[in-house]
Design a protein around this motif. Sequence first.
Motif, PDB file in Angstrom:
ATOM      1  N   ALA A 192       0.581  -0.890  -0.203  1.00 34.74           N
ATOM      2  CA  ALA A 192      -0.050   0.086  -0.047  1.00 34.74           C
ATOM      3  C   ALA A 192       1.034   1.137  -0.304  1.00 34.74           C
ATOM      4  N   LEU A 193       1.852   1.252   0.628  1.00 28.81           N
ATOM      5  CA  LEU A 193       2.439   2.194   1.048  1.00 28.81           C
ATOM      6  C   LEU A 193       4.134   2.419  -0.143  1.00 28.81           C
ATOM      7  N   ASN A 194       4.634   1.079  -0.370  1.00 25.15           N
ATOM      8  CA  ASN A 194       5.632   0.626  -0.725  1.00 25.15           C
ATOM      9  C   ASN A 194       7.236   1.714  -0.016  1.00 25.15           C
ATOM     10  N   THR A 195       6.678   1.063   1.370  1.00 24.68           N
ATOM     11  CA  THR A 195       8.052   1.241   1.602  1.00 24.68           C
ATOM     12  C   THR A 195       7.712   0.060   2.976  1.00 24.68           C
ATOM     13  N   ASP A 196       9.225  -0.548   4.049  1.00 23.47           N
ATOM     14  CA  ASP A 196       8.484  -1.201   5.294  1.00 23.47           C
ATOM     15  C   ASP A 196       8.628  -0.431   6.552  1.00 23.47           C
ATOM     16  N   PHE A 197       9.704   0.704   6.081  1.00 21.38           N
ATOM     17  CA  PHE A 197       9.840   2.045   7.596  1.00 21.38           C
ATOM     18  C   PHE A 197      11.034   1.234   8.154  1.00 21.38           C
ATOM     19  N   GLU A 198      11.811   0.190   7.474  1.00 15.47           N
ATOM     20  CA  GLU A 198      13.122   0.117   7.525  1.00 15.47           C
ATOM     21  C   GLU A 198      12.604  -0.942   9.405  1.00 15.47           C
ATOM     22  N   LEU A 199      11.518  -2.121   9.183  1.00 15.69           N
ATOM     23  CA  LEU A 199      10.770  -2.693   9.922  1.00 15.69           C
ATOM     24  C   LEU A 199      11.804  -3.699   9.650  1.00 15.69           C
ATOM     25  N   LEU A 200      12.055  -4.172   8.676  1.00 14.94           N
ATOM     26  CA  LEU A 200      12.703  -5.561   8.370  1.00 14.94           C
ATOM     27  C   LEU A 200      14.278  -5.374   7.963  1.00 14.94           C
ATOM     28  N   GLN A 201      14.854  -5.208   8.735  1.00 15.17           N
ATOM     29  CA  GLN A 201      16.173  -4.781   9.107  1.00 15.17           C
ATOM     30  C   GLN A 201      16.310  -5.306  10.777  1.00 15.17           C
ATOM     31  N   THR A 202      14.849  -5.818  11.470  1.00 13.14           N
ATOM     32  CA  THR A 202      15.269  -5.964  12.648  1.00 13.14           C
ATOM     33  C   THR A 202      16.209  -6.896  12.437  1.00 13.14           C
ATOM     34  N   PRO A 203      17.279  -7.296  13.663  1.00 13.29           N
ATOM     35  CA  PRO A 203      18.367  -8.648  13.343  1.00 13.29           C
ATOM     36  C   PRO A 203      17.700  -9.470  13.719  1.00 13.29           C
ATOM     37  N   GLY A 204      17.996 -10.931  13.195  1.00 14.96           N
ATOM     38  CA  GLY A 204      16.895 -12.112  13.670  1.00 14.96           C
ATOM     39  C   GLY A 204      16.303 -12.732  12.387  1.00 14.96           C
ATOM     40  N   LEU A 205      15.323 -11.291  12.199  1.00 14.29           N
ATOM     41  CA  LEU A 205      14.351 -11.352  11.642  1.00 14.29           C
ATOM     42  C   LEU A 205      14.451 -12.659  10.226  1.00 14.29           C
ATOM     43  N   ALA A 206      15.276 -12.111   9.666  1.00 12.55           N
ATOM     44  CA  ALA A 206      16.269 -12.623   8.310  1.00 12.55           C
ATOM     45  C   ALA A 206      16.197 -14.774   9.004  1.00 12.55           C
ATOM     46  N   LYS A 207      16.561 -14.322   9.579  1.00 14.25           N
ATOM     47  CA  LYS A 207      17.490 -15.893  10.123  1.00 14.25           C
ATOM     48  C   LYS A 207      15.913 -16.664  10.820  1.00 14.25           C
ATOM     49  N   THR A 208      14.808 -16.362  11.223  1.00 16.79           N
ATOM     50  CA  THR A 208      13.906 -16.692  11.741  1.00 16.79           C
ATOM     51  C   THR A 208      13.218 -18.307  11.225  1.00 16.79           C
ATOM     52  N   GLY A 209      13.267 -17.760   9.841  1.00 19.27           N
ATOM     53  CA  GLY A 209      12.555 -18.731   8.644  1.00 19.27           C
ATOM     54  C   GLY A 209      13.361 -20.959   9.467  1.00 19.27           C
ATOM     55  N   ASN A 210      14.684 -20.653   9.638  1.00 16.85           N
ATOM     56  CA  ASN A 210      15.224 -22.065  10.286  1.00 16.85           C
ATOM     57  C   ASN A 210      14.922 -22.439  11.516  1.00 16.85           C
ATOM     58  N   PHE A 211      13.808 -21.173  12.284  1.00 25.10           N
ATOM     59  CA  PHE A 211      13.473 -21.930  13.567  1.00 25.10           C
ATOM     60  C   PHE A 211      12.665 -23.206  13.789  1.00 25.10           C
ATOM     61  N   PRO A 212      11.831 -22.258  12.897  1.00 25.29           N
ATOM     62  CA  PRO A 212      10.593 -24.320  12.542  1.00 25.29           C
ATOM     63  C   PRO A 212      10.862 -25.673  12.066  1.00 25.29           C
ATOM     64  N   ILE A 213      12.565 -25.027  11.278  1.00 28.80           N
ATOM     65  CA  ILE A 213      13.274 -26.241   9.929  1.00 28.80           C
ATOM     66  C   ILE A 213      14.166 -27.413  11.558  1.00 28.80           C
ATOM     67  N   TYR A 214      14.621 -26.498  11.983  1.00 26.92           N
ATOM     68  CA  TYR A 214      15.347 -26.848  12.873  1.00 26.92           C
ATOM     69  C   TYR A 214      14.798 -27.492  14.337  1.00 26.92           C
ATOM     70  N   THR A 215      13.439 -26.894  14.801  1.00 30.92           N
ATOM     71  CA  THR A 215      13.000 -27.124  15.678  1.00 30.92           C
ATOM     72  C   THR A 215      11.693 -28.589  15.679  1.00 30.92           C
ATOM     73  N   ALA A 216      12.334 -28.619  14.311  1.00 30.67           N
ATOM     74  CA  ALA A 216      11.084 -29.794  13.970  1.00 30.67           C
ATOM     75  C   ALA A 216      11.931 -31.438  14.137  1.00 30.67           C
ATOM     76  N   GLY A 217      11.738 -32.199  15.132  1.00 32.20           N
ATOM     77  CA  GLY A 217      11.968 -33.415  14.440  1.00 32.20           C
ATOM     78  C   GLY A 217      12.285 -34.156  13.689  1.00 32.20           C
ATOM     79  N   PRO A 218      12.465 -35.438  13.089  1.00 33.63           N
ATOM     80  CA  PRO A 218      12.527 -36.721  12.387  1.00 33.63           C
ATOM     81  C   PRO A 218      10.807 -36.651  12.083  1.00 33.63           C
ATOM     82  N   THR A 219      10.288 -36.973  13.291  1.00 34.35           N
ATOM     83  CA  THR A 219       8.748 -37.362  13.398  1.00 34.35           C
ATOM     84  C   THR A 219       7.814 -36.206  12.971  1.00 34.35           C
ATOM     85  N   GLY A 220       8.526 -34.910  12.773  1.00 41.56           N
ATOM     86  CA  GLY A 220       7.836 -34.168  12.163  1.00 41.56           C
ATOM     87  C   GLY A 220       7.238 -32.970  13.641  1.00 41.56           C
TER      88      GLY A 220
END
Length: 620
Positions: free
Chosen positions: A270-298
């Motif tokens: 709508a506004l063509n800006t994220d107001f630099e919120l995407l630069q928050t430390p850790g946000l770019a890495k958070t997709g790894n959290f559900p990958i690594y915290t899921a065991g082989p059973t799922g």
Amino acid sequence: MTRLLGFVSLLVVSVLCCAVFGQAAQSGVNASDVLSTLDRKHPRLMLKDEDMSRLRQLHKQDRALQKCVDDVLEQADRSLRDRPLTYQKIGPRLLHISRRCMQRMYALGLAYRWTGEEKYARGAVENLLTVCDFKDWNPSHFLDTAEMSHAVGLGYDWLYSYMDEGTRKKVRQGLIKNGMEAGLAAYQKQWWRRSEHNWNQVCNGGMIVGALAIAESDPQYAEVIIPAALESLPRALNSYNPDGAWMEGPGYWSYATHYTAYGLTALMTALNTDFELLQTPGLAKTGNFPIYTAGPTGMFVNFADCGERSSRRTAPCMFWLARTFDDPVLAQDEHEAIARYRASPQHIVWYVPNPKETLPPRDLDRYFRGRVEVATFRSAWGDRDALFVGVKAGYNQVNHGHLDLGNFELDALGERWARDLGSDDYNMDGYWDSKRGGKRWSYYRLNSSSHNVPMLAGQDQDPLARSAFLKVSANNASPFAVVDLTDAYKASAKRVTRGVRLVRNRKAALIQDDFELKEPCELLWGITTDAKITADKSTTARLNIGDKKLIARILSPAGAGFGVESAEQKPPQKTNKAVSRLVLRLPKAEGEVRIAILLSPVWKDGEVVENAGLQPVDEW
């Protein structure tokens, strides 16, 4: 009279705006400029017409996207057959109705935009008019209002061209009365605007979507809500720092991260800006959290108020993260999920094609820092029978937290052997009373009794306790984590340290607890399991799930034996039927005590690890 009511309403809004303006000034966003880049056309939220055109072209040859569209059309057809929405609360919440409305708006709105079939638009508008006629959207439990504002804002935007002006006016009036005005009042006084957990993202995200939907006709709401949200959101987004872990567990990671994606996507489209919120430390890495915290059973490392047996299914925000941070690993993982389970409309909104290139192998282990630390270790990827252990540290007072510092869960042979029972009924009396001595800790699933942690003198962990990993060694033949649990047991012990280690080339798990007790007391060690247990006060216990077997051995102390107890409870608590506890009790432990338990799967080739060298955990 009508003019008087209109004047009073305008006056109330003006007063609330002035109050919120003062609070939002800290965001550094000038309210008069916040809409200067507004795309005044509809649809402008989440998925514009040019995005639809791009997806249509991709759909011609992308089989995964074709499956997503088929799944969404099927969901939309079911929505047309569903009962009308009604104002019906469960306990203090209208949240289930808000969520149904949101699900219908996404499914019916996308189905209409994809096919042009009027039945979908007509069904969506009927739902919009129904909820806009509700007396309120339950602002006392503001998640309900926020999610309904999201639903109605999205529906208004996506179906704008279908509705006539009279219908648009009714929807706008409902959104303003039940959503935007309630939002202005909430930013003035509600606690969630200063919170660091999921309420922050959900409430701010819902308000952003609702305000931007009507920003060209009623800009006064967006001019106040957007700056207020931008002042509030960093408090929660900073909880991803530094590695992307989420303190409320994988279940609430999904809720919080989806609303992070909704709010930031709405700002961008709508506004063509994220107001630099995407630069928050850790946000770019958070997709790894559900990958690594899921065991082989799922199943996830199920800490905090995660749903029982919560597992890695679909999470459309993984596509948003993959697209936003150009991470093909996240896209590939989500494609594996939608190949097994139904896709949702949001998968199309944030769609990313499956990477064609061969990606580098994943690390076997991962250590997530943050307010709740998590370490996970596994013997292999892509093998359901692999050995997996996840262990946590952190703070017992995090939102949705349990008294479970040092808790671990274990998968092997395609089964979960040591597990966390998850949340109980949120409507039970005192469920949220989490202070020291609070009623929350009288419930079995939330206190220490149900968790895979020690207990001293029959006492739970201190509800105010904190813990942290002292050492983590990862991605080698014998990875381990050492956690200092002293603060959780300070009434009875001078020092408590837990070590969790994979041994013998990742064929078994060693759980070792070293205690320095202040005075003699009962010491209880236990794990919660679905397995059938054979243990007759001996140093060895045999656990069976179907034809799968795991052997538990007491390596220390000498002379101790296992026992079996039931985890079953009486209503209104969840009953935990057929769930057991493998326990070791030392009635009069004193001084320096070590409990070391070796958990050894009986592998398909018959291999069983029978021993592991012991040394003080502090020397690992």
